[in-house]
Write a protein that holds these residues in place. Sequence first.
Motif, PDB file in Angstrom:
ATOM      1  N   SER A 181    -156.333  44.843 -55.915  1.00 46.24           N
ATOM      2  CA  SER A 181    -156.950  44.921 -57.231  1.00 46.24           C
ATOM      3  C   SER A 181    -156.620  43.660 -58.004  1.00 46.24           C
ATOM      4  N   ARG A 195    -158.104  36.025 -44.669  1.00 47.85           N
ATOM      5  CA  ARG A 195    -158.331  36.550 -46.012  1.00 47.85           C
ATOM      6  C   ARG A 195    -159.682  36.089 -46.534  1.00 47.85           C
ATOM      7  N   ASN A 241    -161.189  39.837 -52.367  1.00 47.39           N
ATOM      8  CA  ASN A 241    -159.829  40.338 -52.653  1.00 47.39           C
ATOM      9  C   ASN A 241    -159.264  41.127 -51.479  1.00 47.39           C
ATOM     10  N   THR A 242    -159.471  40.626 -50.286  1.00 46.46           N
ATOM     11  CA  THR A 242    -159.083  41.377 -49.100  1.00 46.46           C
ATOM     12  C   THR A 242    -158.409  40.472 -48.072  1.00 46.46           C
ATOM     13  N   ASN A 275    -160.898  35.628 -50.251  1.00 42.89           N
ATOM     14  CA  ASN A 275    -160.499  35.696 -51.658  1.00 42.89           C
ATOM     15  C   ASN A 275    -161.633  36.179 -52.551  1.00 42.89           C
ATOM     16  N   ARG A 281    -157.740  40.147 -60.600  1.00 39.42           N
ATOM     17  CA  ARG A 281    -158.542  38.928 -60.488  1.00 39.42           C
ATOM     18  C   ARG A 281    -157.731  37.739 -60.015  1.00 39.42           C
ATOM     19  N   THR A 282    -156.448  37.948 -59.707  1.00 42.60           N
ATOM     20  CA  THR A 282    -155.596  36.825 -59.334  1.00 42.60           C
ATOM     21  C   THR A 282    -155.189  36.869 -57.875  1.00 42.60           C
ATOM     22  N   PHE A 283    -155.938  37.602 -57.059  1.00 39.44           N
ATOM     23  CA  PHE A 283    -155.588  37.763 -55.646  1.00 39.44           C
ATOM     24  C   PHE A 283    -155.404  36.422 -54.962  1.00 39.44           C
ATOM     25  N   SER A 284    -156.234  35.460 -55.287  1.00 42.12           N
ATOM     26  CA  SER A 284    -156.183  34.169 -54.600  1.00 42.12           C
ATOM     27  C   SER A 284    -154.898  33.407 -54.868  1.00 42.12           C
ATOM     28  N   VAL A 297    -150.441  43.534 -59.012  1.00 43.27           N
ATOM     29  CA  VAL A 297    -151.533  43.754 -58.086  1.00 43.27           C
ATOM     30  C   VAL A 297    -151.271  45.036 -57.303  1.00 43.27           C
TER      31      VAL A 297
END
Length: 126
Positions: free
Chosen positions: A24, A71, A76-77, A73, A26-29, A1
């Motif tokens: 960046s 956050r 992504n922030t 999700n 798709r797995t930020f969560s 990430v």
Amino acid sequence: VQLQASGGGLVQAGGSLRLSCAASGRTFSRYDMGWFRQAPGKEREFVAAINWSGGSTYYPDSVTGRFTISRDNAKNTVYLQMNSLRPEDTAVYYCAASAAKLSSTRVMEIYAYYYWGQGTLVTVSS
């Protein structure tokens, strides 16, 4: 990430700033997230952390009651709302991410985080 911090700037004592850290991927969560800061001539120190779901947050005594981490999700922030800023809050602020689920003690450890953003400068004038 990959992490991109923003929102720093110059503010007077007593003022507020909100920092953002965009991630960046798709797995930020899945990541636990943290904010650290480093003042000139000092070691990097823990400021705040939030678990992957946003259900748990952690702060050191120095910012408790003044700073709030959150956050989104879907975006992504992760955010750091900083209120009642003091000159001693002046530092470069870094966001960090850990793929591992961190305990309440490990969230404060720099080496628990593998991914780091580039930092954003916060200057608080007296």
